[in-house]
Scaffold this motif. Structure first.
Motif, PDB file in Angstrom:
ATOM      1  N   GLN A   1       0.798  -1.080  -0.026  1.00 60.69           N
ATOM      2  CA  GLN A   1       0.095  -0.170   0.071  1.00 60.69           C
ATOM      3  C   GLN A   1       0.863   1.295   0.044  1.00 60.69           C
ATOM      4  O   GLN A   1       0.302   2.489  -0.380  1.00 60.69           O
ATOM      5  N   LEU A   2       2.143   1.252   0.186  1.00 61.23           N
ATOM      6  CA  LEU A   2       3.082   2.219   0.339  1.00 61.23           C
ATOM      7  C   LEU A   2       3.835   2.656  -0.807  1.00 61.23           C
ATOM      8  O   LEU A   2       3.995   3.497  -1.411  1.00 61.23           O
ATOM      9  N   VAL A   3       4.341   1.440  -1.543  1.00 62.38           N
ATOM     10  CA  VAL A   3       5.375   1.653  -2.530  1.00 62.38           C
ATOM     11  C   VAL A   3       4.585   2.270  -3.941  1.00 62.38           C
ATOM     12  O   VAL A   3       5.202   3.051  -4.652  1.00 62.38           O
ATOM     13  N   PRO A   4       3.273   1.509  -4.227  1.00 64.99           N
ATOM     14  CA  PRO A   4       2.785   1.452  -5.590  1.00 64.99           C
ATOM     15  C   PRO A   4       2.403   3.243  -5.730  1.00 64.99           C
ATOM     16  O   PRO A   4       2.845   3.744  -6.937  1.00 64.99           O
ATOM     17  N   PRO A   5       1.876   3.869  -4.768  1.00 69.06           N
ATOM     18  CA  PRO A   5       1.592   5.324  -5.077  1.00 69.06           C
ATOM     19  C   PRO A   5       2.525   6.188  -5.293  1.00 69.06           C
ATOM     20  O   PRO A   5       2.537   7.058  -6.091  1.00 69.06           O
ATOM     21  N   ILE A   6       3.705   5.690  -4.331  1.00 69.12           N
ATOM     22  CA  ILE A   6       4.906   6.720  -4.866  1.00 69.12           C
ATOM     23  C   ILE A   6       5.557   6.417  -6.065  1.00 69.12           C
ATOM     24  O   ILE A   6       5.763   7.656  -6.913  1.00 69.12           O
ATOM     25  N   LEU A   7       5.449   5.241  -6.631  1.00 62.45           N
ATOM     26  CA  LEU A   7       6.117   4.886  -7.850  1.00 62.45           C
ATOM     27  C   LEU A   7       5.242   5.726  -8.928  1.00 62.45           C
ATOM     28  O   LEU A   7       5.607   6.278 -10.011  1.00 62.45           O
ATOM     29  N   ALA A   8       3.729   5.668  -8.834  1.00 62.79           N
ATOM     30  CA  ALA A   8       3.014   6.267  -9.794  1.00 62.79           C
ATOM     31  C   ALA A   8       3.164   7.834  -9.666  1.00 62.79           C
ATOM     32  O   ALA A   8       2.902   8.351 -10.861  1.00 62.79           O
TER      33      ALA A   8
END
Length: 370
Positions: A206-213
């Motif tokens: 839940q933490l990594v994907p939004p930052i990558l996006a």
């Protein structure tokens, strides 16, 4: 019983009496997470403290009394930290020393108040320990807010403007968040994301994907060593080269080991000079003592070492038989005490001690380079 046996018994009794006379002790209490998510850092700060405490004991202690550090494991659990602190107070500890982390240290504050017992060198930069002044807390390091603000300022000077923020969902994380917000405001920036992470078990999915996006260039991650190390690994597993910045609570070789092959390039804020800055007498001293014990100097070890120097100086100024009251008075009256290149001062309205803040980056060899 023959004569020789009587002589041996008499000699043994005399030796025991002399030994007992020479074993007067000043008891210092410590509660910290020797197991759990902060164990590696706790070990290093405690090793650093023992470098100085052992050196003082080797030279006769303080007024002929040896310093005994009684350490208890609180597993980074605030409730257990408070229970340990109370047990140490009941054992007669003249001071509490080198607690670890914001929630556990906050938990011991009522124990300090009830027992009028000083706490020296908590290994946390929580603002709640600085402002308003906590009467029985004597800090020997800068605040997390100062570190987080400096981290954002530094990234901005590098031309990095898309910065995400992940913080532990506890008082430590919220403290760092406030400092980061000051840095964002000063740089006239807004974070791409501000995400809360469970203190014990962050959900990286839940933490990594939004930052990558968001295509963030960097992320300031305020959390424990294990949490941040696993976060870095999650980014790298996703083929992301985003820069990761964290605070000085992770300035230990244990953190570097937890990062493994992904340690290179991680930025860590620091609250003491580099362990290779030999212009500082404190670093020279610690280096020699560490070599003798075959310990590799790290920022965490320097933090424990500095805290121990302040504690010992306070005890020396507290009289022949230091008590909690005389130690409190001695610390509060400490002005411009030279740690060895850095000066520490306290007063009734100022228990911060130091405000030194810097940044480092982990190199190929796992060293913190300034």
């Amino acid at each position: 019983m023959d004569t020789k046996t009587l002589q041996r018994c008499a000699a043994a009794l005399l030796a025991a009496a002399l030994c007992g006379a020479g074993h007067a002790q000043i008891l210092i209490g410590q509660t910290a997470g020797f197991t759990g998510p902060v164990a590696a850092g706790v070990k290093e700060t405690t090793d650093g403290a023992r470098l100085w405490l052992d050196a003082v004991n080797a030279k006769g202690g303080i007024a002929g009394q040896q310093l005994e550090l009684l350490s208890m494991d609180d597993k980074f659990d605030p409730k257990l930290a408070a229970e340990n602190a109370q047990k140490l107070a009941e054992r007669g500890a003249v001071a509490l020393f080198l607690t670890r982390g914001t929630p556990p240290t906050e938990a011991v504050l009522p124990v300090l108040q009830a027992n009028r017992m000083p706490l020296v060198g908590p290994s946390t930069g929580a603002m709640v320990l600085h402002q308003p002044v906590q009467r029985y807390v004597f800090n020997v390091r800068a605040t997390y807010q100062r570190e987080a603000q400096k981290a954002i300022e530094h990234l901005n000077t590098l031309g990095i403007t898309r910065i995400a923020l992940v913080h532990a969902d506890d008082s430590f994380g919220r403290d760092g968040l406030e400092g980061a917000n000051k840095g964002f405001a000063q740089a006239k920036l807004k974070p791409t994301h501000v995400l809360k992470a469970d203190r014990s078990k962050p959900d990286y999915s839940q933490l990594v994907p939004p930052i990558l996006a968001s295509d963030a260039q960097a992320v300031l991650w305020i959390g424990s060593a294990n949490a941040v190390a696993d976060g870095v690994k999650a980014f790298r597993a996703a083929k992301s080269s985003v820069r990761v910045v964290t605070l000085s609570n992770n300035a230990s070789q244990g953190f570097v080991k937890a990062l493994g092959e992904y340690s290179r390039g991680v930025i860590v804020t620091q609250v003491y000079p580099s362990e290779r800055s030999y212009a500082y007498t404190m670093v020279q001293e610690a280096t020699e003592l560490a070599k003798a014990k075959k310990i590799m100097l790290s920022p965490a070890i320097l933090e424990g070492y500095a805290a121990a120097k302040v504690l010992v100086e306070g005890l020396r100024r507290a009289g022949k038989n230091p008590t909690r009251e005389t130690l409190q008075a001695a610390l509060e009256g400490m002005k411009r005490y030279d740690l060895g290149g850095l000066e520490v001062s306290f007063g009734p309205d100022d228990h911060t001690g130091l405000d030194f803040a810097d940044l480092s980056i982990v190199d190929l060899e796992g060293r913190f380079v300034r």
